[in-house]
Scaffold this active site. Structure first.
Site, PDB file in Angstrom:
ATOM      1  N   ALA A  62      -5.495   3.710  -4.246  1.00  0.00           N
ATOM      2  CA  ALA A  62      -5.483   2.268  -4.519  1.00  0.00           C
ATOM      3  C   ALA A  62      -4.141   1.690  -4.072  1.00  0.00           C
ATOM      4  CB  ALA A  62      -5.660   2.048  -6.018  1.00  0.00           C
ATOM      5  N   GLY A 101      -7.750   7.016  -5.267  1.00  0.00           N
ATOM      6  CA  GLY A 101      -8.969   6.297  -4.887  1.00  0.00           C
ATOM      7  C   GLY A 101      -9.518   6.744  -3.543  1.00  0.00           C
ATOM      8  N   GLU A 104     -11.483   9.634  -4.265  1.00  0.00           N
ATOM      9  CA  GLU A 104     -12.654   9.201  -5.052  1.00  0.00           C
ATOM     10  C   GLU A 104     -13.735   8.627  -4.140  1.00  0.00           C
ATOM     11  OE1 GLU A 104     -10.100   6.955  -7.870  1.00  0.00           O
ATOM     12  OE2 GLU A 104     -11.308   7.939  -9.409  1.00  0.00           O
ATOM     13  N   GLU A 124      -2.981  10.272  -9.883  1.00  0.00           N
ATOM     14  CA  GLU A 124      -2.833   9.111 -10.770  1.00  0.00           C
ATOM     15  C   GLU A 124      -1.918   9.385 -11.952  1.00  0.00           C
ATOM     16  OE1 GLU A 124      -5.584   9.994  -9.269  1.00  0.00           O
ATOM     17  OE2 GLU A 124      -6.730   8.256  -8.603  1.00  0.00           O
TER      18      GLU A 124
HETATM   19  C1  3H9 Z   1      -5.279   5.221  -7.414  1.00  0.00           C
HETATM   20  O1  3H9 Z   1      -5.712   5.489  -6.350  1.00  0.00           O
HETATM   21  C2  3H9 Z   1      -6.149   4.800  -8.561  1.00  0.00           C
HETATM   22  C3  3H9 Z   1      -7.556   5.082  -8.271  1.00  0.00           C
HETATM   23  O2  3H9 Z   1      -8.077   5.958  -9.237  1.00  0.00           O
HETATM   24  C4  3H9 Z   1      -8.341   3.801  -8.150  1.00  0.00           C
HETATM   25  C5  3H9 Z   1      -8.737   3.176  -9.412  1.00  0.00           C
HETATM   26  C6  3H9 Z   1      -9.591   1.958  -9.299  1.00  0.00           C
HETATM   27  N1  3H9 Z   1      -0.064   1.697  -2.526  1.00  0.00           N
HETATM   28  O3  3H9 Z   1       5.683   7.673   0.660  1.00  0.00           O
HETATM   29  P1  3H9 Z   1       5.909   7.058   1.981  1.00  0.00           P
HETATM   30  C7  3H9 Z   1       3.739   2.783   0.753  1.00  0.00           C
HETATM   31  S1  3H9 Z   1      -3.601   5.247  -7.713  1.00  0.00           S
HETATM   32  C8  3H9 Z   1       0.809   0.871  -1.917  1.00  0.00           C
HETATM   33  O4  3H9 Z   1       7.280   6.700   2.374  1.00  0.00           O
HETATM   34  P2  3H9 Z   1       5.015   9.497   3.215  1.00  0.00           P
HETATM   35  C9  3H9 Z   1       5.122   3.236   0.348  1.00  0.00           C
HETATM   36  O5  3H9 Z   1       5.638   2.428  -0.679  1.00  0.00           O
HETATM   37  C10 3H9 Z   1      -2.897   5.724  -6.180  1.00  0.00           C
HETATM   38  N2  3H9 Z   1       1.772   1.311  -1.086  1.00  0.00           N
HETATM   39  O6  3H9 Z   1       5.248   7.919   3.151  1.00  0.00           O
HETATM   40  C11 3H9 Z   1       5.866   3.101   1.658  1.00  0.00           C
HETATM   41  O7  3H9 Z   1       6.184   1.733   1.839  1.00  0.00           O
HETATM   42  P3  3H9 Z   1       7.564   1.305   2.520  1.00  0.00           P
HETATM   43  C12 3H9 Z   1      -3.074   7.151  -5.883  1.00  0.00           C
HETATM   44  C13 3H9 Z   1       1.853   2.617  -0.863  1.00  0.00           C
HETATM   45  O8  3H9 Z   1       4.398   9.769   4.514  1.00  0.00           O
HETATM   46  C14 3H9 Z   1       4.819   3.496   2.699  1.00  0.00           C
HETATM   47  O9  3H9 Z   1       3.559   3.323   2.061  1.00  0.00           O
HETATM   48  N3  3H9 Z   1      -2.365   7.493  -4.679  1.00  0.00           N
HETATM   49  C15 3H9 Z   1       0.984   3.520  -1.465  1.00  0.00           C
HETATM   50  O10 3H9 Z   1       6.251  10.215   2.828  1.00  0.00           O
HETATM   51  C16 3H9 Z   1       4.938   4.927   3.158  1.00  0.00           C
HETATM   52  O11 3H9 Z   1       4.972   5.771   2.020  1.00  0.00           O
HETATM   53  C17 3H9 Z   1      -1.082   7.861  -4.722  1.00  0.00           C
HETATM   54  O12 3H9 Z   1      -0.470   7.993  -5.760  1.00  0.00           O
HETATM   55  C18 3H9 Z   1      -0.012   3.023  -2.332  1.00  0.00           C
HETATM   56  N4  3H9 Z   1      -0.911   3.818  -2.939  1.00  0.00           N
HETATM   57  O13 3H9 Z   1       3.948   9.810   2.074  1.00  0.00           O
HETATM   58  C19 3H9 Z   1      -0.437   8.138  -3.404  1.00  0.00           C
HETATM   59  N5  3H9 Z   1       1.309   4.769  -1.063  1.00  0.00           N
HETATM   60  O14 3H9 Z   1       7.508   1.892   3.890  1.00  0.00           O
HETATM   61  C20 3H9 Z   1       0.955   7.554  -3.356  1.00  0.00           C
HETATM   62  C21 3H9 Z   1       2.339   4.637  -0.236  1.00  0.00           C
HETATM   63  O15 3H9 Z   1       7.542  -0.162   2.448  1.00  0.00           O
HETATM   64  N6  3H9 Z   1       1.562   7.740  -2.055  1.00  0.00           N
HETATM   65  N7  3H9 Z   1       2.684   3.343  -0.101  1.00  0.00           N
HETATM   66  O16 3H9 Z   1       8.633   1.931   1.671  1.00  0.00           O
HETATM   67  C22 3H9 Z   1       2.093   8.912  -1.661  1.00  0.00           C
HETATM   68  O17 3H9 Z   1       2.052   9.922  -2.339  1.00  0.00           O
HETATM   69  C23 3H9 Z   1       2.782   8.937  -0.325  1.00  0.00           C
HETATM   70  O18 3H9 Z   1       3.134   7.607   0.017  1.00  0.00           O
HETATM   71  C24 3H9 Z   1       1.920   9.516   0.815  1.00  0.00           C
HETATM   72  C25 3H9 Z   1       2.663   9.290   2.171  1.00  0.00           C
HETATM   73  C26 3H9 Z   1       1.734  11.014   0.583  1.00  0.00           C
HETATM   74  C27 3H9 Z   1       0.582   8.837   0.908  1.00  0.00           C
END
Ligand code: 3H9
Length: 698
Positions: A62, A101, A104, A124
């Site tokens: 999400a 998500g 999911e 999450e």
């Molecule tokens: C969820 O899904 C709830 C569900 O159950 C749905 C319910 C209805 N949203 O980390 P990076 C941005 S909860 C918005 O440097 P990497 C991040 O801020 C979610 N922005 O890259 C950054 O921005 P900036 C579950 C996001 O390659 C840029 O993307 N998912 C999100 O080192 C690059 O990120 C997670 O918890 C997001 N979800 O790692 C995954 N994710 O460049 C969270 C990232 O402006 N994300 N951004 O600073 C991660 O673990 C890592 O970002 C990922 C990439 C592994 C994806």
């Protein structure tokens, strides 16, 4: 181009999602996806649907920036349910990191294929929420209850191979082109007339038996300590447990309710603040202007606790390391420690003998500094004494080329002064690792007056390769972390001399959520470290400053904590954890008498207020002096280096939450008692007058 595009290729519908950088499922993505699903519900010709996201990664979850805001758009959970009910074969073609998500959506599809490097997970819990689009119901149906719960409670990213073994992924295809992978599999499934069973209908691994109850109980116990202060892990378990007694539809609705409770919680807000703060650390001016140099060969001077930890951190990330010690005996001890750590990891099944051998192939010890002449970067971790450090840097200046980056791992000393002894101080900086340096994530990157942008950029790129979280700090006594630590320790000693119990202070701070109380930390690190610093600073101490001698009395007795078997607590084979040293209270009483202080009682609230206020007070000064660029950097330092509860988002975020007005009120009250120590910073008054928060400065 829209964020969700689709085209029909004969009887196959190809849906491509394109929402850079990580294809977060924003309201726009949900709207786009729902529109296609509605089309597909009406379309009788289409036999298979492929969902993919051909840029950096399949949907990484999400869009967490939307949480807590009023955002329009369909609910992901509903989209997943409709997707699953489609009368076509729905295939998720995965790559990158399908998380939250994203996974999911994939689990609501009927078939999941993935490239070999894909990693899946439901992280999450790390954000203070639960999977809210059917994840708590579909994951255990695919992977089983134990695997599913473990994944959801740790948030770990599971590699494709493991995910296939436990039933989350159906096929791994060794080809990075997710579109052609999807088309190939779709055609095959259509021609075979196969119709994989929807996840919601797979109940063989999701049964409510006595055995299930025992497994869940075991998992609850396993995570009890880790999750004791947290809200969402319990909601995850509850959602799954409830689901065992509900229809799938009702279980998903129940999950939505629990998800909504988590979204409202302060923990969610604190954890998401921590997530974005850890990404914001890289947004610094030097990175826009500087170009990182490639670092392959690292030198480490000193084989003590820090030197061995730094060497292992570098070795673990594939760097070649030369360590320098004064004599062979020192080198042998350091090598023994390094090998011992790897052997322990082998015993714990974290690495193989081959891994250890190949890592140690990159390591060399020497007693001759000249061996460092070919290094790209040298990190000095010798005795914390200015003259000793300067001597090392003078020698390095004549041994290494002007291109070699020279770093000091000092925790307190003036990096500008160290840099002066080098002919080109632009390549000198502080790299302040935290102990144990092979484990701790935090790395303070101390930018001295003359440090060049290229040197800073190189240090940030090094941090990334070392898998550390870098935080930029200016030069001051103790940089960001230790400077604040020194301040709050003084505040705490003031409280003790005024009558507070050491053990109450530790308890209150633990109950607040910190991993340990400050006196436990002192005992762990060794009381002699702070003692040495106090002695170093003694000549410069203003005689008007209040100075509490209690810790000196304790160190004078040779009680340095764990390593001497005695400190604020007692240690030994048969001594229970957190047994107070019975002599401490007597020493405190004597010192109170000597200082002519009539002890008073402190409530838990008073202890906490003083602790937080002192942390925040120094944090504000650090901002005023521009030692730290933004409040959230201070939060990152405290969460990753000092055991501050992540779910509180760090001290500055916590201050915002309890209200800067309240912090100001406390500081002004304390200022009346001790105006030197508690002098209220102008920035705090300004923020309160303007009704702004630290968050507004981020
Ligand atoms: C969820 O899904 C709830 C569900 O159950 C749905 C319910 C209805 N949203 O980390 P990076 C941005 S909860 C918005 O440097 P990497 C991040 O801020 C979610 N922005 O890259 C950054 O921005 P900036 C579950 C996001 O390659 C840029 O993307 N998912 C999100 O080192 C690059 O990120 C997670 O918890 C997001 N979800 O790692 C995954 N994710 O460049 C969270 C990232 O402006 N994300 N951004 O600073 C991660 O673990 C890592 O970002 C990922 C990439 C592994 C994806």
């Amino acid at each position: 181009m829209s964020v969700v595009n689709f085209k029909n290729i004969d009887d196959i519908c190809l849906i491509e999602i394109n929402n850079p950088p990580v294809n977060a499922i924003s309201a726009e993505v949900r709207k786009g996806l729902l529109k296609v699903v509605i089309e597909l519900e009406k379309n009788k010709k289409i036999k298979a649907v492929i969902i993919c996201a051909p840029n950096r990664t399949f949907l990484a979850g999400a869009d967490i920036r939307e949480f807590g805001k009023n955002v329009d758009g369909p609910i992901l959970s509903d989209i997943c349910n409709r997707l699953e009910r489609l009368d076509k074969i729905v295939i998720a073609s995965l790559h990158g990191t399908p998380l939250g998500g994203g996974l999911e959506v994939a689990m609501a599809c009927h078939y999941r294929i993935a490239t070999p490097n894909t990693k899946v997970g439901l992280p999450e819990v790390l954000l203070g929420i639960i999977p809210g689009a059917g994840g708590t119901q579909r994951l255990p149906r695919l992977a089983g209850i134990t695997v599913g719960l473990e994944m959801m409670l740790t948030g770990k990213h599971v590699p494709a191979k493991e995910a296939k073994n436990n039933g989350i992924i159906d096929e791994i295809i060794d080809n990075d082109d997710t579109v052609s992978n999807g088309l190939e599999v779709a055609k095959r499934l259509i021609s075979n007339n196969s119709r994989p069973l929807a996840t919601c209908l797979r109940n063989e691994k999701f049964v409510n038996t006595e055995e299930t109850k025992i497994s869940i109980e075991k998992i609850k116990q396993k995570f009890a300590l880790k999750h004791k202060n947290l809200f969402s892990p319990h909601a995850i378990i509850q959602s799954l447990e409830d689901g065992l007694n509900l229809t799938f539809e009702n279980a998903v609705q129940n999950e939505r309710k629990l998800f909504a409770d988590c979204i409202k919680s302060h923990q969610r807000e604190g954890l998401i603040h921590a997530f974005f703060s850890e990404r914001a650390v890289n947004k610094i001016p030097e990175l826009k202007l500087g170009k990182p140099k490639t670092i392959k060969k690292i030198g480490v001077i000193g084989g003590g606790t820090m030197g061995t930890g730094i060497s292992m951190a570098a070795l673990n990330s594939g760097f070649s390391v030369v360590m320098i010690e004064q004599d062979q005996n020192g080198l042998d001890k350091a090598f023994e420690k390094i090998v011992g750590t790897y052997d322990r990891n082998i015993n714990l099944g974290r690495m193989s003998n081959n891994d250890k051998d190949s890592i140690l192939n990159n390591f060399k010890g020497d007693t001759d500094l000249n061996t460092l002449s070919d290094r790209d970067l040298i990190i000095e971790a010798v005795f914390e004494e200015m003259e000793v450090k300067k001597d090392v840097f003078k020698k390095l200046n004549s041994i290494c080329s002007n291109e070699t980056i020279l770093a000091t791992n000092t925790s307190y000393l003036n990096v500008n002064e160290i840099a002066e002894v080098v002919s080109s101080p632009d390549r000198v900086l502080g790299l302040h690792f935290f102990s144990p340096a092979n484990i701790m994530k935090l790395l303070e990157i101390v930018v001295a007056e003359k440090t060049s942008n290229h040197t800073v950029a190189t240090a940030f790129s090094l941090a990334k390769n070392l898998k550390k979280i870098p935080v930029r700090s200016g030069v001051c006594d103790g940089f960001i972390g230790n400077r604040i630590l020194s301040k709050y320790l003084v505040a705490i000693y003031h409280m003790v001399e005024d009558g507070a119990s050491i053990y109450d202070i530790d308890r209150v701070i633990r109950e607040f959520g910190c991993a340990m109380g400050p006196f436990q930390v002192i005992d762990l690190a060794g009381g002699d470290i702070g003692w040495a610093t106090r002695k170093r600073k003694a000549p410069y101490r203003d005689s008007n400053d209040r100075y509490v001698e209690i810790p000196d009395r304790i160190c004078e007795r040779g009680w340095f904590g764990q390593k001497t078997g005695k400190g604020y607590y007692l240690y030994g084979k048969n001594v229970p954890f957190l047994t107070p040293n019975p002599e401490i209270e007597k020493i405190c009483e004597e010192e109170r008498n000597r200082a002519g202080i009539k002890p008073k009682k402190f409530t838990d609230e008073e202890i906490l207020n003083k602790y937080i206020s002192s942390l925040v007070l120094e944090g504000i000064k650090i901002l005023e002096e521009k030692i730290s660029i933004r409040p959230s950097d201070i939060d990152v330092v405290y969460i990753n280096g000092y055991g501050f509860p992540r779910w509180r988002g760090g001290p500055m975020n916590y201050a915002d939450k309890i209200g800067l007005k309240n912090i100001l009120k406390h500081i002004e009250t304390y200022e009346k008692e001790d105006p030197r120590f508690w002098k209220c910073p102008e920035l705090l008054k300004k923020l309160v007058a303007n009704n702004t928060l630290f968050r507004d400065l981020n």
